[in-house]
Design a protein around this motif. Sequence first.
Motif, mmCIF file in Angstrom:
data_model
loop_
_atom_site.group_PDB
_atom_site.id
_atom_site.type_symbol
_atom_site.label_atom_id
_atom_site.label_comp_id
_atom_site.label_asym_id
_atom_site.label_seq_id
_atom_site.Cartn_x
_atom_site.Cartn_y
_atom_site.Cartn_z
ATOM 1 N N ARG A 87 0.788 -1.244 0.000
ATOM 2 C CA ARG A 87 0.000 0.000 0.000
ATOM 3 C C ARG A 87 0.815 1.288 0.000
ATOM 4 N N PRO A 88 1.953 1.351 0.680
ATOM 5 C CA PRO A 88 2.688 2.619 0.668
ATOM 6 C C PRO A 88 3.302 2.979 -0.696
ATOM 7 N N TYR A 89 3.338 2.044 -1.634
ATOM 8 C CA TYR A 89 4.137 2.246 -2.840
ATOM 9 C C TYR A 89 3.365 2.304 -4.150
ATOM 10 N N TYR A 90 2.085 2.027 -4.147
ATOM 11 C CA TYR A 90 1.383 2.045 -5.432
ATOM 12 C C TYR A 90 0.500 3.272 -5.587
ATOM 13 N N LYS A 91 0.318 3.653 -6.867
ATOM 14 C CA LYS A 91 -0.562 4.776 -7.179
ATOM 15 C C LYS A 91 -1.880 4.309 -7.779
ATOM 16 N N ASN A 92 -1.889 3.096 -8.318
ATOM 17 C CA ASN A 92 -3.094 2.583 -8.943
ATOM 18 C C ASN A 92 -3.160 1.073 -8.785
ATOM 19 N N ARG A 93 -4.364 0.564 -8.526
ATOM 20 C CA ARG A 93 -4.603 -0.867 -8.333
ATOM 21 C C ARG A 93 -5.858 -1.243 -9.097
ATOM 22 N N VAL A 94 -5.757 -2.309 -9.882
ATOM 23 C CA VAL A 94 -6.905 -2.839 -10.606
ATOM 24 C C VAL A 94 -7.046 -4.299 -10.201
ATOM 25 N N CYS A 95 -8.271 -4.705 -9.885
ATOM 26 C CA CYS A 95 -8.531 -6.062 -9.407
ATOM 27 C C CYS A 95 -9.579 -6.723 -10.276
#
Length: 100
Positions: A87-95
């Motif tokens: 969580r501290p390192y991503y800007k975008n997440r797609v699931c």
Amino acid sequence: MVKHVILWQLKDELSVEEKAAVKAGIKEGLESLSGKIPGLVDIHVNIDALPSSNADLMLDTTFESAEALKGYSTHPAHVAVANSKVRPYYKNRVCLDYEV
């Protein structure tokens, strides 16, 4: 069986070296959950994206059921890895979750 696939884009401010270290940490952390979470059948993190990709890494997991996936999302071992390494390192997440 249920597949749970996530694609992440890491934050732009991370250097190439930092991104490599973050990806390795995410891979090690998530793959270490194998055998620790009920209903988790398989877990793999791909950190070797081709230049044509618009994501930096991918989580590919298989669960026995939708209930097992739900349990994974709140399992303390998973939450610890997600909060410290992902969580501290991503800007975008797609699931994408789907039945197989």
